[in-house]
Motif scaffolding. Structure first.
Motif, PDB file in Angstrom:
ATOM      1  N   LEU A 165       3.951  23.877 -36.094  1.00  0.00           N
ATOM      2  CA  LEU A 165       2.904  23.137 -36.810  1.00  0.00           C
ATOM      3  C   LEU A 165       3.273  21.671 -36.931  1.00  0.00           C
ATOM      4  O   LEU A 165       2.442  20.775 -36.704  1.00  0.00           O
ATOM      5  CB  LEU A 165       2.687  23.752 -38.198  1.00  0.00           C
ATOM      6  N   VAL A 166       4.509  21.408 -37.300  1.00  0.00           N
ATOM      7  CA  VAL A 166       4.982  20.026 -37.407  1.00  0.00           C
ATOM      8  C   VAL A 166       4.877  19.321 -36.057  1.00  0.00           C
ATOM      9  O   VAL A 166       4.413  18.176 -35.962  1.00  0.00           O
ATOM     10  CB  VAL A 166       6.427  19.984 -37.945  1.00  0.00           C
ATOM     11  N   ASP A 167       5.302  20.011 -35.006  1.00  0.00           N
ATOM     12  CA  ASP A 167       5.251  19.414 -33.662  1.00  0.00           C
ATOM     13  C   ASP A 167       3.815  19.114 -33.239  1.00  0.00           C
ATOM     14  O   ASP A 167       3.541  18.090 -32.600  1.00  0.00           O
ATOM     15  CB  ASP A 167       5.906  20.357 -32.647  1.00  0.00           C
ATOM     16  N   ALA A 168       2.886  20.011 -33.608  1.00  0.00           N
ATOM     17  CA  ALA A 168       1.483  19.813 -33.223  1.00  0.00           C
ATOM     18  C   ALA A 168       0.857  18.639 -33.969  1.00  0.00           C
ATOM     19  O   ALA A 168      -0.014  17.939 -33.435  1.00  0.00           O
ATOM     20  CB  ALA A 168       0.688  21.082 -33.490  1.00  0.00           C
ATOM     21  N   LEU A 169       1.297  18.401 -35.205  1.00  0.00           N
ATOM     22  CA  LEU A 169       0.718  17.322 -36.014  1.00  0.00           C
ATOM     23  C   LEU A 169       1.374  15.965 -35.758  1.00  0.00           C
ATOM     24  O   LEU A 169       0.795  14.928 -36.087  1.00  0.00           O
ATOM     25  CB  LEU A 169       0.841  17.666 -37.511  1.00  0.00           C
ATOM     26  N   ARG A 170       2.552  15.977 -35.168  1.00  0.00           N
ATOM     27  CA  ARG A 170       3.315  14.729 -35.008  1.00  0.00           C
ATOM     28  C   ARG A 170       2.546  13.637 -34.259  1.00  0.00           C
ATOM     29  O   ARG A 170       2.601  12.468 -34.669  1.00  0.00           O
ATOM     30  CB  ARG A 170       4.657  15.026 -34.330  1.00  0.00           C
ATOM     31  N   LEU A 172      -0.480  12.960 -34.366  1.00  0.00           N
ATOM     32  CA  LEU A 172      -1.620  12.496 -35.153  1.00  0.00           C
ATOM     33  C   LEU A 172      -1.217  11.751 -36.409  1.00  0.00           C
ATOM     34  O   LEU A 172      -2.006  10.966 -36.951  1.00  0.00           O
ATOM     35  CB  LEU A 172      -2.501  13.691 -35.551  1.00  0.00           C
ATOM     36  N   ALA A 173      -0.002  12.007 -36.884  1.00  0.00           N
ATOM     37  CA  ALA A 173       0.423  11.456 -38.172  1.00  0.00           C
ATOM     38  C   ALA A 173       1.447  10.340 -37.977  1.00  0.00           C
ATOM     39  O   ALA A 173       2.112  10.261 -36.939  1.00  0.00           O
ATOM     40  CB  ALA A 173       1.029  12.561 -39.030  1.00  0.00           C
ATOM     41  N   ALA A 196       2.730  14.947 -44.460  1.00  0.00           N
ATOM     42  CA  ALA A 196       2.379  14.017 -43.381  1.00  0.00           C
ATOM     43  C   ALA A 196       1.847  12.730 -43.992  1.00  0.00           C
ATOM     44  O   ALA A 196       1.360  12.720 -45.127  1.00  0.00           O
ATOM     45  CB  ALA A 196       1.345  14.630 -42.446  1.00  0.00           C
ATOM     46  N   THR A 197       1.919  11.640 -43.221  1.00  0.00           N
ATOM     47  CA  THR A 197       1.370  10.363 -43.684  1.00  0.00           C
ATOM     48  C   THR A 197       0.175   9.962 -42.844  1.00  0.00           C
ATOM     49  O   THR A 197       0.107  10.239 -41.642  1.00  0.00           O
ATOM     50  CB  THR A 197       2.422   9.241 -43.621  1.00  0.00           C
ATOM     51  N   ALA A 198      -0.760   9.304 -43.509  1.00  0.00           N
ATOM     52  CA  ALA A 198      -1.942   8.759 -42.830  1.00  0.00           C
ATOM     53  C   ALA A 198      -2.273   7.407 -43.456  1.00  0.00           C
ATOM     54  O   ALA A 198      -2.229   7.253 -44.683  1.00  0.00           O
ATOM     55  CB  ALA A 198      -3.126   9.702 -42.958  1.00  0.00           C
ATOM     56  N   ALA A 204      -6.383  10.822 -41.987  1.00  0.00           N
ATOM     57  CA  ALA A 204      -6.103  12.006 -42.791  1.00  0.00           C
ATOM     58  C   ALA A 204      -7.037  13.152 -42.425  1.00  0.00           C
ATOM     59  O   ALA A 204      -6.617  14.318 -42.323  1.00  0.00           O
ATOM     60  CB  ALA A 204      -6.225  11.670 -44.272  1.00  0.00           C
ATOM     61  N   ALA A 205      -8.310  12.847 -42.201  1.00  0.00           N
ATOM     62  CA  ALA A 205      -9.285  13.879 -41.841  1.00  0.00           C
ATOM     63  C   ALA A 205      -8.950  14.508 -40.491  1.00  0.00           C
ATOM     64  O   ALA A 205      -9.079  15.719 -40.307  1.00  0.00           O
ATOM     65  CB  ALA A 205     -10.686  13.281 -41.822  1.00  0.00           C
TER      66      ALA A 205
END
Length: 562
Positions: A165-170, A172-173, A196-198, A204-205
């Protein structure tokens, strides 16, 4: 889907076959296949049928089910068997000391459908009149219930869930990491926290939408927090914060609660307010961007996540006296591993090659000794393995050892002359777990006094959620280890994590040394080292405490107990 998850479904099918009165031979085939799948070095869910049937124990039928699991997350035959089992039986069958047949009996005869009902029935003495049950059964079941972790998962399950999950979001964030008890490397995890940061609401969305797409079930969805439930039942919470609040949020959501209370008390004494948004003096933001900034502004050194349990780490950080705790990169070799000569899944050559790929300086092979009769070890087999080991060309210094069995009287396999031929030996308790404290303590002390025993393996013999620890006088055990120069193992298997962190500091204070080992039974098991290191960190161990962080010469000196 991770190999472990695929194996878990095959293992459940095996258990259900037995529970529903099916063919035990068929059940054993699925159990063997589950073991082979868990040990496979590649991603089985990505393999086609032709490649799957090359895995030992996986035939065409099981390969088809693995393919179905990869596609659907389950398979029809498993769902059919689940539907045949009375409500609650699967949960009851997991209780140590009970098992599937008796679980069905309790559900059918007494209408017990959950753990609370089981505990109430035992307490009321309702099991004693059932065939096959009695006072000892009740005692065994109560002990089993005491170690159950029904609402928590092993740290490995949580980590295997969080990392993808972290790898998939990296991408984008701005920044993303897991926090909470997983970051602190607790042995069991209730839920996973991801931070995560945005920089904007739109970013964020996008992060939230991507996160929801990764999960089969959305529990709650919001602009800054979303909770999902993964296929393994684990809840994962994602929080999105502004980049400038990253450090304060990471500190806050890492916890523990007791640690955060202790840190906030320091802030209050300084006339400050600490929250997940930052450290403030009135409306003025003092620090928030990094954890180091937050701790420094409070007069503290940055505190290692594994130490954040309010067990003296805050006071040590205030004095600049935190220990430099052991890290994974410090481990120079593994001193407890197995091959397919006994119950391992990989050959001697494959295990050594995989360990060499980790950059180890030394590596020990410690297959089971003959008193664990199910492994069919013989003198001839172990000596032939020694010769094979000596012929292997490796960049590592290879140690030939054995995992000896500590008998009820403290004796071990083989006599002193035979044991003298090994480079080192691990000795472990594998049976007679119910000895009383005095007997068990004498058993361990006698093993420690054996000059050919160098490490006590998985000292408490526990299996998390499945088997309670043995009853032993820790003070006497620790004193014996310190006196005889015998190390205690920190076993990295996520199902063991033994010696547990809560006992490590007491053993350290008694002068005991430790070995952080994987107890690997397959190539993938070598990757369990972080769990042992995390446990050692939680016990405040330094490199000086851990013998397999030492250079080879110092390690060999330690093994000389003469």
């Amino acid at each position: 889907m991770p190999n472990g998850s695929v194996a878990s479904l095959l293992r459940e099918y095996s258990e259900l076959v037995v529970t529903t009165g099916g063919d035990r031979f068929r059940a054993r085939n699925y159990e063997k296949a589950a073991k082979a799948v868990a040990a496979h070095s590649g991603d089985v869910a990505a393999l086609g049928e032709a490649a799957l049937v090359k895995i030992p124990g996986v035939g065409k039928s099981i390969a088809g089910k693995i393919t179905e699991i990869a596609r659907r997350g389950t398979f029809a035959a498993l769902e059919d068997l689940r539907a045949q089992v009375p409500a609650g039986v699967l949960e009851l069958a997991k209780v140590p000391g009970l098992g599937p047949k008796r679980a069905v009996q309790l559900a059918t005869d007494l209408g017990i459908s959950d753990l609370a009902g089981l505990e109430a029935a035992v307490s009321a003495g309702k099991l004693r009149d059932l065939p096959g049950f009695g006072a000892k059964s009740e005692e065994r079941i109560l002990r089993g219930l005491s170690v159950m972790t029904t609402d928590r998962v092993m740290v490995s399950v949580a980590r295997d869930t969080a990392i993808p999950l972290v790898d998939a979001l990296r991408p984008l964030a701005g920044r993303v990491a897991y926090a909470g008890s997983l970051r602190r490397m607790r042995e069991t995890i209730g839920d996973v926290d991801i931070l995560a940061t945005a920089s904007s609401a739109d970013q964020a969305a996008r992060i939230m939408d991507a996160f929801k797409d990764l999960a089969p079930e959305i529990v709650v969805s919001g602009k800054t927090k979303t909770s999902v439930r993964m296929g393994n039942g684990l809840q994962v919470d994602l929080r999105v914060v502004k980049p400038e609040a990253w450090g304060a949020a990471l500190q806050y959501f890492t916890g523990s609660q007791a640690h955060n209370v202790a840190v906030r008390e320091i802030a209050v004494k300084k006339g400050l307010k600490l929250s997940e948004y930052g450290l403030f003096r009135g409306e003025e933001l003092i620090a928030s961007e990094t954890e180091e900034d937050v701790y420094r502004a409070l007069g503290l050194d940055w505190i290692e996540p594994a130490l954040r349990e309010d067990t003296g780490e805050v006071q040590a950080a205030a004095k600049g006296e935190q220990p430099r705790i052991v890290r994974e990169k410090d481990v120079r070799g593994d001193l407890h591993t197995h091959t397919n000569l006994t119950d391992g899944a990989a050959s001697l050559a494959d295990m050594i090659a995989a360990a060499g790929g980790r950059g180890y300086e030394y590596y020990a092979v410690t297959d089971h000794a003959p008193n664990l009769t199910m492994q069919r070890m013989t003198d001839e087999k172990i000596l032939a393995q020694r010769e094979e080991l000596r012929r292997i060309d490796s960049s590592m210094h290879l140690l030939h050892g054995a995992e000896l069995n500590i008998a009820p009287d403290g004796s071990v396999d083989w006599d002193g002359d035979f044991l003298a031929g090994f480079d080192m030996c691990v000795a472990s308790v594998h049976s007679h777990f119910d000895q009383d404290r005095a007997e068990m303590t004498r058993r361990f002390v006698t093993a420690c006094e054996n000059p050919h025993v160098h490490v006590i393996g998985h000292p408490l013999t526990r299996k998390i959620g499945r088997r309670p620890p043995v009853d032993v006088d820790f003070g006497e055990l620790f004193a014996a280890c310190a006196r005889t120069g015998t190390a205690l193992e920190v076993n990295s298997s996520p199902a063991r994590l033994d010696l547990p962190a809560e006992h490590i500091r007491a053993a350290k204070d008694a002068g005991v040394r430790f070995a952080i080992d994987t107890d690997a039974h397959s190539v993938p098991d070598l990757d369990n080292l972080p769990y042992g290191v995390g446990t050692a960190q939680r016990g405040w161990l330094t490199c000086d405490d851990v013998i397999n962080t030492w250079p080879l010469e110092r390690l060999l000196d330690f093994f000389d107990k003469s």
